[in-house]
Each structure stands twice: as structure tokens, then as C-alpha cells.
Design an enzyme around this catalytic site. Structure first.
Site, mmCIF file in Angstrom:
data_model
loop_
_atom_site.group_PDB
_atom_site.id
_atom_site.type_symbol
_atom_site.label_atom_id
_atom_site.label_comp_id
_atom_site.label_asym_id
_atom_site.label_seq_id
_atom_site.Cartn_x
_atom_site.Cartn_y
_atom_site.Cartn_z
ATOM 1 N N GLU A 59 29.699 -8.787 51.979
ATOM 2 C CA GLU A 59 29.880 -8.964 50.541
ATOM 3 C C GLU A 59 28.513 -9.084 49.871
ATOM 4 O OE1 GLU A 59 30.976 -8.483 47.759
ATOM 5 O OE2 GLU A 59 32.809 -9.678 47.646
ATOM 6 N N HIS B 47 39.121 -7.079 52.729
ATOM 7 C CA HIS B 47 39.750 -8.152 53.502
ATOM 8 C C HIS B 47 40.912 -8.790 52.737
ATOM 9 C CE1 HIS B 47 38.008 -11.315 50.983
ATOM 10 N NE2 HIS B 47 36.886 -10.614 50.991
ATOM 11 N N ASN C 57 32.753 -6.094 46.855
ATOM 12 C CA ASN C 57 31.562 -5.463 46.289
ATOM 13 C C ASN C 57 30.891 -4.458 47.211
ATOM 14 O OD1 ASN C 57 31.110 -6.491 43.509
ATOM 15 N ND2 ASN C 57 31.289 -8.455 44.549
#
Length: 250
Positions: A89, A11, A186
Site C-alpha cells: 500500500e 485485499h 493504492n
């Protein structure tokens, strides 16, 4: 040899990226810069001739809105999209909302690096009565208590991302569909570690910049041939270095 391509996009910059805060599952939106990054990623993909058959994203609006902006630039706002919490995330537990540099001043750069990038290291846990606990959020109402994290390591993030990749995303690619994934630093690091068979030490040093298309090419057996970013190499390297420096004391 037939080559299949996959596009990953972290993002664009979020408001909490801008403020250098641990975000995790907190649903913060894109900053103005983040919107511009997402639009630029879409323009770049269009210039390179990319179009897609299906898109995946998380249930967090910074990724959803990044995908919206990318697809809008491609004139593919109509594209079917599947949203899954499994692409969220990594959950940062009790660190969510804290400033990264201030946390590093308190606990030290190395501790914060381990919390941010260590493979099996989990940040301090939330308690279930904490307002940040995902069990209080209606978008996770159908998840079991076991699936709702109080904190996560990268290893635990991998445990949800990779089954979703193997069971949901990869079969669609094998059927010949062109796929784009808009997700998070992540959750994408989890996928990169798996696809490239990276060691725990190698993944520790991998920093994925915001809003830059990360490309994979696969052979006919869906083994990765190469991974590379689209865009100006120097600018991308500078953005990745800035991500690495977020967790250091000022």
C-alpha cells in the site's frame, strides 16, 4: 485475436478498514468480513473457470492472506507466489493509525481527500525515530534508506509499482503464464492509472472496493482492451462508494 487476461484483487476488508483508520504499511490483518470477501472472490473466479500459473502479492499480511484464501478456494494453494514490498500500500506517513473521519473533522474533507486521493500530495512525514518508520521492520532490512518512505503520494507509489510491473510481472505474462495479483487500494490504483493512461483528475475519483476481482483483457501487444469487475454490479458500486466516503467527516 489472442486475448490475455490479468486478475487484480484488492485485499479483503482489514481490521483497520473496519475501524476506518489510515493503514499504509502497518501490518494489520483481515477482519472476519475480509476473510469472507477473499473466499467469495476465489469462489467467483472458480465459477468463471479461472486458474493461474503464478501469483504476486505485497509483504503485508492482509494481501498475503487474501491471496491464500483466493487460491484455497481455487484449490491452487500450491501456486508459486512472489512477495514484493513494491506492491505494498501507499505509505501514509504520520497519518497511519489515525481515524479517517476524525482526521477529516480536524482538517476538513477536502484536505483528507487530497491526502487520500491526490496524485502528488503527500501526507505529513514520519520521523525516523517513529516506531512506524519501516527502517525498524526486519522485512525491509535489505532496502536502502532511500527506498524506505517517510510518506508517499500516489505519484511516488507509481514510481515503485510500474517498474516492478514492466520488469517482473509483464515479462511473465508475455511468456504465456496466467497471473493474479493481490495487493492494495493504492498500489492497484497506480497500476490502473498506468495501464489505462488515466489523468490525475480521473484517478482521483477511482475507488477500488475490497475483495472484488478486477479483470483486465489485453491484446497480443499487451495493450488493455477492457477493464471490469466480476460480480454483482450494484453491490460493487455500493462498495466503491463506501470507500470514497471513508475520508469524510461524520
Amino acid at each position: 485475436m489472442a486475448v490475455t487476461k490479468l486478475v487484480l484483487v484488492r485485499h479483503g476488508e482489514s481490521q483497520w478498514n473496519k475501524e476506518n483508520r489510515f493503514t499504509g504499511w502497518y501490518d494489520v490483518d483481515l477482519s472476519e468480513k475480509g476473510v469472507s470477501e477473499a473466499k467469495a472472490a476465489g469462489k467467483l473466479l472458480k465459477e468463471e473457470g479461472y486458474s493461474f500459473d503464478f501469483a504476486y502479492t505485497s509483504v503485508l499480511k492482509r494481501a498475503i492472506h487474501t491471496l491464500w484464501n483466493v487460491l484455497d478456494e481455487l484449490d491452487q494453494a500450491w501456486l508459486p507466489v512472489e512477495k514484493s514490498w513494491k506492491l505494498n500500500e501507499r505509505h501514509y506517513g504520520a497519518l497511519q493509525g489515525l481515524n479517517k473521519a476524525e482526521t477529516a473533522e480536524k482538517y476538513g474533507d477536502e484536505q483528507v481527500k487530497q491526502w487520500r486521493r491526490g496524485f502528488a500530495v503527500t501526507p505529513p512525514e514520519l520521523t525516523k525515530d517513529d516506531e512506524r518508520y519501516p527502517g525498524h521492520d526486519p522485512r525491509y532490512a535489505k532496502l536502502s534508506e532511500k527506498e524506505l518512505p517517510l510518506t508517499e503520494s500516489l505519484a511516488l507509489t507509481i514510481d515503485r509499482v510500474i517498474p516492478y510491473w514492466n520488469e517482473t510481472i509483464l515479462p511473465r505474462m508475455k511468456s504465456g503464464e496466467r497471473v493474479i495479483i493481490a495487493a492494495h487500494g493504492n498500489s492497484l490504483r497506480a497500476l490502473v492509472k498506468y495501464l489505462d493512461n488515466m489523468s490525475e483528475e480521473e484517478i482521483l475519483e477511482l475507488n477500488i472496493p475490497t475483495g472484488v476481482p478486477l479483470m483486465y483483457e489485453f491484446d497480443e501487444n499487451f495493450k488493455p482492451l477492457k477493464r471490469y469487475y466480476l460480480g454483482n454490479a450494484d453491490e460493487i458500486a455500493a462498495k466503491a462508494a463506501a470507500v470514497a466516503n471513508q475520508g469524510k467527516a461524520k
